[in-house]
Write an enzyme that holds these catalytic residues in place. Structure first.
Site, PDB file in Angstrom:
ATOM      1  N   TYR A 116      -8.043  19.343  80.793  1.00 19.61           N
ATOM      2  CA  TYR A 116      -8.176  18.245  79.841  1.00 19.61           C
ATOM      3  C   TYR A 116      -7.114  17.177  80.081  1.00 19.61           C
ATOM      4  O   TYR A 116      -7.386  15.979  80.101  1.00 19.61           O
ATOM      5  CB  TYR A 116      -8.051  18.810  78.420  1.00 19.61           C
ATOM      6  CG  TYR A 116      -8.301  17.815  77.310  1.00 19.61           C
ATOM      7  CD1 TYR A 116      -9.586  17.372  77.016  1.00 19.61           C
ATOM      8  CD2 TYR A 116      -7.246  17.336  76.537  1.00 19.61           C
ATOM      9  CE1 TYR A 116      -9.814  16.476  75.996  1.00 19.61           C
ATOM     10  CE2 TYR A 116      -7.462  16.442  75.506  1.00 19.61           C
ATOM     11  CZ  TYR A 116      -8.757  16.018  75.234  1.00 19.61           C
ATOM     12  OH  TYR A 116      -8.974  15.137  74.225  1.00 19.61           O
TER      13      TYR A 116
ATOM     14  N   ASP B 253      27.239 -21.466  57.258  1.00 22.94           N
ATOM     15  CA  ASP B 253      27.975 -22.549  57.910  1.00 22.94           C
ATOM     16  C   ASP B 253      29.008 -21.997  58.884  1.00 22.94           C
ATOM     17  O   ASP B 253      29.188 -22.521  59.990  1.00 22.94           O
ATOM     18  CB  ASP B 253      28.683 -23.412  56.859  1.00 22.94           C
ATOM     19  CG  ASP B 253      27.713 -24.054  55.879  1.00 22.94           C
ATOM     20  OD1 ASP B 253      26.553 -24.272  56.274  1.00 22.94           O
ATOM     21  OD2 ASP B 253      28.116 -24.333  54.733  1.00 22.94           O
TER      22      ASP B 253
ATOM     23  N   HIS C 199      28.879 -31.806  53.114  1.00 22.24           N
ATOM     24  CA  HIS C 199      28.175 -31.864  54.406  1.00 22.24           C
ATOM     25  C   HIS C 199      27.675 -33.274  54.686  1.00 22.24           C
ATOM     26  O   HIS C 199      27.824 -33.792  55.806  1.00 22.24           O
ATOM     27  CB  HIS C 199      26.976 -30.908  54.392  1.00 22.24           C
ATOM     28  CG  HIS C 199      27.331 -29.465  54.501  1.00 22.24           C
ATOM     29  ND1 HIS C 199      28.151 -28.970  55.487  1.00 22.24           N
ATOM     30  CD2 HIS C 199      26.947 -28.394  53.749  1.00 22.24           C
ATOM     31  CE1 HIS C 199      28.267 -27.649  55.338  1.00 22.24           C
ATOM     32  NE2 HIS C 199      27.552 -27.286  54.284  1.00 22.24           N
TER      33      HIS C 199
ATOM     34  N   HIS D   5      29.066 -28.949  47.424  1.00 18.23           N
ATOM     35  CA  HIS D   5      29.015 -28.370  48.774  1.00 18.23           C
ATOM     36  C   HIS D   5      28.137 -29.236  49.685  1.00 18.23           C
ATOM     37  O   HIS D   5      28.541 -29.600  50.802  1.00 18.23           O
ATOM     38  CB  HIS D   5      28.465 -26.943  48.685  1.00 18.23           C
ATOM     39  CG  HIS D   5      28.413 -26.220  49.993  1.00 18.23           C
ATOM     40  ND1 HIS D   5      29.318 -25.251  50.360  1.00 18.23           N
ATOM     41  CD2 HIS D   5      27.552 -26.322  51.048  1.00 18.23           C
ATOM     42  CE1 HIS D   5      29.024 -24.793  51.552  1.00 18.23           C
ATOM     43  NE2 HIS D   5      27.937 -25.430  51.996  1.00 18.23           N
ATOM     44  N   GLU D   6      26.924 -29.566  49.224  1.00 19.64           N
ATOM     45  CA  GLU D   6      26.001 -30.349  50.049  1.00 19.64           C
ATOM     46  C   GLU D   6      26.491 -31.779  50.230  1.00 19.64           C
ATOM     47  O   GLU D   6      26.297 -32.373  51.296  1.00 19.64           O
ATOM     48  CB  GLU D   6      24.593 -30.335  49.431  1.00 19.64           C
ATOM     49  CG  GLU D   6      23.965 -28.953  49.313  1.00 19.64           C
ATOM     50  CD  GLU D   6      23.922 -28.195  50.633  1.00 19.64           C
ATOM     51  OE1 GLU D   6      23.837 -28.843  51.701  1.00 19.64           O
ATOM     52  OE2 GLU D   6      23.986 -26.953  50.602  1.00 19.64           O
TER      53      GLU D   6
END
Length: 497
Positions: free
Chosen positions: A42, A411, A340, A336-337
């Site tokens: 088999y 980041d 950036h 925070h933004e």
């Protein structure tokens, strides 16, 4: 004849057992031996667990609609190199006159989603060949010798199918070739090594006068992991880089996927190509699809440019979430933004496209930048400016709160990667140095040196512009989103104050 012999044997065995029982013979040993023999038979016929192809089933030939090189965008150079290589299969008389040896293998190397699989499909259509596809992971099993057997069967099946279909050639495509073609460590008893050795043997056996001819096309995004024996001429003769598309290529890809979509007349594929800097072909297809989904949500008959901008944000950052934040947390995210965005404008004036507080993916806010020109060489001042932009969010938090939050983690990852680029390019105080010469301690020291220096520079620049934060903060908290022109207007009013 073999079928009838097997039926006679199956019918004779029970009769023999009954006869032996009648004669008083113990038949259990005979039954046990018969079971073992059947199991071995088999397995040997290709139907057991140890066979080369699971379940004894042959690989299905890929029968897809004809796929041509014209349907692939953004890879003109790769297509030209591939067509030149494929002409060795198509223009046989010409290459025989010049004494050219047909290529045995073509390696497509490049980032994920750049169209390596599509190029292989188009190659099969171009050469009018049988096309069989497999993944490197399909050849590796816990059983020793299974992978090698599967490699043998794959090449054998390609020849058989090509002859049956009356084709003169067959194309075998193996994706993720690094799974079975990785560098060997010297041992000869590993399953991976046996599979690779068998692949090398099969490629050596592809002769120029053999019919049907077999061309092996493999794809990888980690070429440096491949074994040297696989990469040498005579195995993979051509190494074709399939890189991220440039602006012209992105526009071509977008036009292909926009062919069956109703767009507003104001939609500019050129502007979208600029907005999708560093996107792969798969990401561009996703942008087109997501934009159509946004249009369907709004019950619009035509896809507008705003739908594409939302789709770009989704592909880059993820879908908008229903995450609710406290007022204090929103204020921290806004500062925070703004950090950036202000730093981005200082480093590259006019670069901010949008400042948003909308939670999207894992981010509570984000700054989307205007598209930049395709750039392949970076100077030390440029990379230091990019580091200051990534650190400016954390610098702004320290300015107003005296500490930082976990929102700066992503980041910092970007900043560390930029430091790695600086070190490997010889643009730090270490001078020209190979990465292999660096210890974990030296990496930590140089990373701290560069990041501390740029953090101090970012804080100094932002401190001089505290009035800009005051001018833009309340507006951002109220509107939750500022486009680039509005932000620059607020920035000018803050500087004037």
């Amino acid at each position: 004849m073999r079928k009838y012999s097997l039926e006679l044997l199956i019918g004779f065995f029970p009769v023999l057992l009954l006869f032996l029982i009648y004669m008083g013979v113990n038949v259990l040993p005979f039954v046990f031996l018969a079971v073992i023999a059947a199991a071995v038979l088999y397995t040997a016929q290709g139907r057991g667990k140890l066979t080369a192809l699971t379940g004894g089933k042959s690989r299905n030939e890929v029968k897809a609609a004809p796929f041509s090189f014209d349907q692939i965008g953004g890879q003109e150079r790769a297509k030209e190199e591939l067509v030149e290589a494929l002409d060795f299969l198509v223009k046989r008389d010409k290459i025989e006159k010049l004494g050219i040896r047909p290529l045995k293998g073509i390696l497509l190397a490049g980032p994920p989603g750049t169209g390596k699989t599509l190029l292989a499909k188009a190659a099969a259509h171009y050469t009018d060949s049988i096309y069989l596809a497999a993944s490197g992971s399909e050849f590796v099993e816990m059983y020793v010798g299974v992978g090698a057997g599967r490699v043998r069967d794959l090449f054998k099946e390609a020849r058989t199918k090509a002859k049956k279909a009356g084709k003169s050639s067959a194309v075998i495509f193996i994706d993720e070739i690094e799974v079975i073609g990785g560098k060997r460590d010297g041992g000869q008893h590993r399953e991976y090594d046996q599979t690779l050795n068998q692949l090398l043997t099969e490629m050596d056996g592809i002769h120029a006068n053999e019919s049907p001819r077999i061309l092996l096309i493999a794809a990888t995004n980690r070429k440096e992991m491949l074994d040297g024996a696989l990469l040498r001429p005579g195995r993979f003769d051509r190494h074709i880089g399939v890189e991220l598309p440039d602006k012209k290529g992105r526009q071509h890809i977008l036009s292909i996927h926009a062919a069956n979509k109703p767009l507003e007349d104001s939609v500019s594929l050129e502007r979208l190509a600029e907005q999708t800097y560093s996107f792969s072909g798969a990401q561009l297809e996703s942008v087109m699809n997501e934009a159509a989904i946004y249009a369907m949500r709004e019950a619009c008959e035509l896809i507008a440019e705003r739908h594409f901008l939302m789709a770009i944000d989704k592909v880059m950052l993820g879908e908008k979430t229903d995450r609710e934040t406290s007022e204090e947390e929103r204020r921290r995210v806004a500062l925070h933004e703004l950090g950036h965005a202000i730093m981005a404008e200082l480093v590259r004036p006019g670069s901010v496209s949008q400042v948003a507080l909308s939670p999207r993916g894992g981010a509570l806010g984000y700054v989307r930048h205007q598209p930049q020109q395709d750039q392949y060489l970076y100077t030390k001042p440029f990379l230091n400016g990019q580091i200051r932009i990534t650190l400016a969010g954390a610098a702004a938090e320290e300015m107003f709160y005296g500490d930082r939050s976990t929102g700066s983690r992503g980041d910092f990852d970007q900043a560390v990667n930029i430091v790695k680029t600086l070190v490997e390019s010889g643009l730090t105080s270490l001078g020209i140095i190979h990465a292999s010469m660096m210890t974990p301690e030296s990496w930590a020291a140089i990373t701290k040196e560069v990041l501390d220096e740029q953090m101090l520079a970012a804080k100094a620049l932002l401190e001089e512009r505290r009035d800009i934060f005051a001018a833009a903060l309340e507006t951002l908290l109220k509107e939750e989103s500022l486009d680039g022109e509005t932000f620059r207007r607020l920035m000018r009013s803050g500087e004037a104050a």
